[in-house]
Each structure stands twice: as C-alpha cells, then as structure tokens.
Design a protein around this motif. Structure first.
Motif, PDB file in Angstrom:
ATOM      1  N   GLU A   1      26.729  43.410  46.378  1.00 17.52           N
ATOM      2  CA  GLU A   1      26.297  44.076  47.606  1.00 17.52           C
ATOM      3  C   GLU A   1      27.498  44.598  48.393  1.00 17.52           C
ATOM      4  OE1 GLU A   1      24.122  41.111  49.743  1.00 17.52           O
ATOM      5  OE2 GLU A   1      22.522  41.039  48.271  1.00 17.52           O
ATOM      6  N   GLU A   2      28.588  43.875  48.348  1.00 17.19           N
ATOM      7  CA  GLU A   2      29.796  44.266  49.071  1.00 17.19           C
ATOM      8  C   GLU A   2      30.466  45.482  48.425  1.00 17.19           C
ATOM      9  OE1 GLU A   2      31.095  42.658  51.979  1.00 17.19           O
ATOM     10  OE2 GLU A   2      29.080  41.819  51.921  1.00 17.19           O
ATOM     11  N   PHE A   3      30.379  45.584  47.101  1.00 14.63           N
ATOM     12  CA  PHE A   3      30.992  46.689  46.355  1.00 14.63           C
ATOM     13  C   PHE A   3      29.947  47.317  45.423  1.00 14.63           C
ATOM     14  CE2 PHE A   3      34.353  43.476  47.058  1.00 14.63           C
ATOM     15  CZ  PHE A   3      35.267  44.230  47.773  1.00 14.63           C
ATOM     16  N   PRO A   4      28.901  47.940  45.978  1.00 13.75           N
ATOM     17  CA  PRO A   4      27.819  48.448  45.122  1.00 13.75           C
ATOM     18  C   PRO A   4      28.278  49.502  44.115  1.00 13.75           C
ATOM     19  CG  PRO A   4      27.568  49.242  47.369  1.00 13.75           C
ATOM     20  CD  PRO A   4      28.685  48.238  47.376  1.00 13.75           C
ATOM     21  N   GLU A   5      29.287  50.273  44.465  1.00 15.01           N
ATOM     22  CA  GLU A   5      29.776  51.314  43.554  1.00 15.01           C
ATOM     23  C   GLU A   5      30.640  50.742  42.432  1.00 15.01           C
ATOM     24  OE1 GLU A   5      32.993  50.489  46.413  1.00 15.01           O
ATOM     25  OE2 GLU A   5      30.833  50.665  46.606  1.00 15.01           O
ATOM     26  N   LYS A   6      30.947  49.466  42.507  1.00 13.64           N
ATOM     27  CA  LYS A   6      31.825  48.829  41.519  1.00 13.64           C
ATOM     28  C   LYS A   6      31.092  47.801  40.658  1.00 13.64           C
ATOM     29  CE  LYS A   6      35.829  50.649  42.792  1.00 13.64           C
ATOM     30  NZ  LYS A   6      36.754  51.286  41.887  1.00 13.64           N
TER      31      LYS A   6
ATOM     32  N   ARG B   1      35.217  30.992  56.172  1.00 10.66           N
ATOM     33  CA  ARG B   1      35.117  32.452  56.333  1.00 10.66           C
ATOM     34  C   ARG B   1      36.466  33.133  56.093  1.00 10.66           C
ATOM     35  NH1 ARG B   1      31.010  32.132  61.396  1.00 10.66           N
ATOM     36  NH2 ARG B   1      29.103  32.175  60.165  1.00 10.66           N
ATOM     37  N   LYS B   2      37.547  32.505  56.533  1.00 10.94           N
ATOM     38  CA  LYS B   2      38.877  33.063  56.266  1.00 10.94           C
ATOM     39  C   LYS B   2      39.168  33.062  54.771  1.00 10.94           C
ATOM     40  CE  LYS B   2      41.180  31.934  60.617  1.00 10.94           C
ATOM     41  NZ  LYS B   2      42.210  31.098  61.258  1.00 10.94           N
ATOM     42  N   GLU B   3      38.806  31.968  54.101  1.00 10.14           N
ATOM     43  CA  GLU B   3      39.022  31.884  52.652  1.00 10.14           C
ATOM     44  C   GLU B   3      38.226  32.959  51.934  1.00 10.14           C
ATOM     45  OE1 GLU B   3      38.659  28.682  48.983  1.00 10.14           O
ATOM     46  OE2 GLU B   3      38.225  28.007  51.026  1.00 10.14           O
ATOM     47  N   ARG B   4      36.973  33.167  52.361  1.00 10.61           N
ATOM     48  CA  ARG B   4      36.146  34.211  51.746  1.00 10.61           C
ATOM     49  C   ARG B   4      36.786  35.580  51.946  1.00 10.61           C
ATOM     50  NH1 ARG B   4      30.062  34.924  53.734  1.00 10.61           N
ATOM     51  NH2 ARG B   4      31.159  35.515  55.639  1.00 10.61           N
ATOM     52  N   MET B   5      37.323  35.835  53.135  1.00 12.86           N
ATOM     53  CA  MET B   5      37.952  37.119  53.432  1.00 12.86           C
ATOM     54  C   MET B   5      39.179  37.343  52.542  1.00 12.86           C
ATOM     55  SD  MET B   5      39.287  38.603  57.090  1.00 12.86           S
ATOM     56  CE  MET B   5      40.465  37.276  57.286  1.00 12.86           C
ATOM     57  N   VAL B   6      39.998  36.322  52.375  1.00 15.39           N
ATOM     58  CA  VAL B   6      41.190  36.432  51.523  1.00 15.39           C
ATOM     59  C   VAL B   6      40.777  36.715  50.077  1.00 15.39           C
ATOM     60  CG1 VAL B   6      43.115  35.124  50.538  1.00 15.39           C
ATOM     61  CG2 VAL B   6      42.685  35.044  52.997  1.00 15.39           C
ATOM     62  N   LEU B   7      39.789  35.992  49.593  1.00 17.44           N
ATOM     63  CA  LEU B   7      39.317  36.211  48.222  1.00 17.44           C
ATOM     64  C   LEU B   7      38.737  37.613  48.064  1.00 17.44           C
ATOM     65  CD1 LEU B   7      37.658  32.752  47.630  1.00 17.44           C
ATOM     66  CD2 LEU B   7      39.607  33.676  46.345  1.00 17.44           C
ATOM     67  N   LYS B   8      37.977  38.066  49.051  1.00 20.00           N
ATOM     68  CA  LYS B   8      37.396  39.413  48.972  1.00 20.00           C
ATOM     69  C   LYS B   8      38.488  40.473  48.954  1.00 20.00           C
ATOM     70  CE  LYS B   8      34.223  42.517  51.299  1.00 20.00           C
ATOM     71  NZ  LYS B   8      33.387  42.732  52.478  1.00 20.00           N
ATOM     72  N   ASP B   9      39.548  40.276  49.723  1.00 18.42           N
ATOM     73  CA  ASP B   9      40.677  41.217  49.729  1.00 18.42           C
ATOM     74  C   ASP B   9      41.346  41.263  48.358  1.00 18.42           C
ATOM     75  OD1 ASP B   9      40.224  41.899  52.358  1.00 18.42           O
ATOM     76  OD2 ASP B   9      41.887  40.672  53.157  1.00 18.42           O
ATOM     77  N   GLU B  10      41.540  40.102  47.740  1.00 19.70           N
ATOM     78  CA  GLU B  10      42.146  40.062  46.398  1.00 19.70           C
ATOM     79  C   GLU B  10      41.243  40.745  45.382  1.00 19.70           C
ATOM     80  OE1 GLU B  10      44.080  36.461  44.959  1.00 19.70           O
ATOM     81  OE2 GLU B  10      43.944  35.654  46.994  1.00 19.70           O
ATOM     82  N   ILE B  11      39.955  40.505  45.489  1.00 21.64           N
ATOM     83  CA  ILE B  11      39.002  41.132  44.575  1.00 21.64           C
ATOM     84  C   ILE B  11      39.010  42.647  44.770  1.00 21.64           C
ATOM     85  CG2 ILE B  11      36.521  41.396  44.138  1.00 21.64           C
ATOM     86  CD1 ILE B  11      36.378  38.269  44.626  1.00 21.64           C
ATOM     87  N   ALA B  12      39.061  43.098  46.014  1.00 19.20           N
ATOM     88  CA  ALA B  12      39.100  44.534  46.291  1.00 19.20           C
ATOM     89  C   ALA B  12      40.347  45.177  45.679  1.00 19.20           C
ATOM     90  CB  ALA B  12      39.074  44.773  47.802  1.00 19.20           C
TER      91      ALA B  12
END
Length: 79
Positions: free
Chosen positions: A10-15, A62-73
């Motif tokens: 859902e966060e990266f639907p185009e990916k 929430r901070k951990e999720r944000m860091v992981l999402k940034d790495e995934i992006a």
C-alpha cells in the motif's frame, strides 16, 4: 491481520512487482521486509489494544518503522 495499515504494497503501490522480486532475490531486502512487517504488526496490535503499550514504546516502534521504510525505499529506488 488483513486490515493492517501501512503495508508495503500500500505504501509503494507502483513497486508491487519490484517488492516481490527483491524479496526472493535479495537477502538484505527480504530481512528489511520481514523486520518492517514485524514492527508494523506490533504497532497495529498496540493501536487496536490487542497488545497495549506505553507512549514511549509506541514512539520507538514508529521511529523504527520509519527507518526501515526509508531503507526499503532506497532499495526500491535502485530497481
């Protein structure tokens, strides 16, 4: 938990396809993916009072999720 918000598809639907491909071909990405989902599920359980937690722990999750999402992006930007 099919209704868990902030799922990566859902966060990266185009990916969607890139996520699927990287999960099976890149061990580092697969670990990031699993860690993200573990943290995201923990946040969802806390938000829905299935497993309540205090505000400090929620903020850390929430901070951990944000860091992981940034790495995934970053990984997704390279494909």
């Amino acid at each position: 938990m099919a209704n868990t918000p902030h799922e990566l598809h859902e966060e990266f639907p185009e990916k969607r396809q890139a996520i699927s491909d990287l999960k099976s071909s890149d061990g580092h990405f697969a670990r990031l993916f699993e860690e993200y989902h573990e943290v995201n599920r923990a946040i969802h359980r806390a938000e829905t009072n299935v497993e309540p937690t205090d505000d400090l722990h929620m903020m850390e999750l929430r901070k951990e999720r944000m860091v992981l999402k940034d790495e995934i992006a970053k990984c997704l930007a390279e494909v």
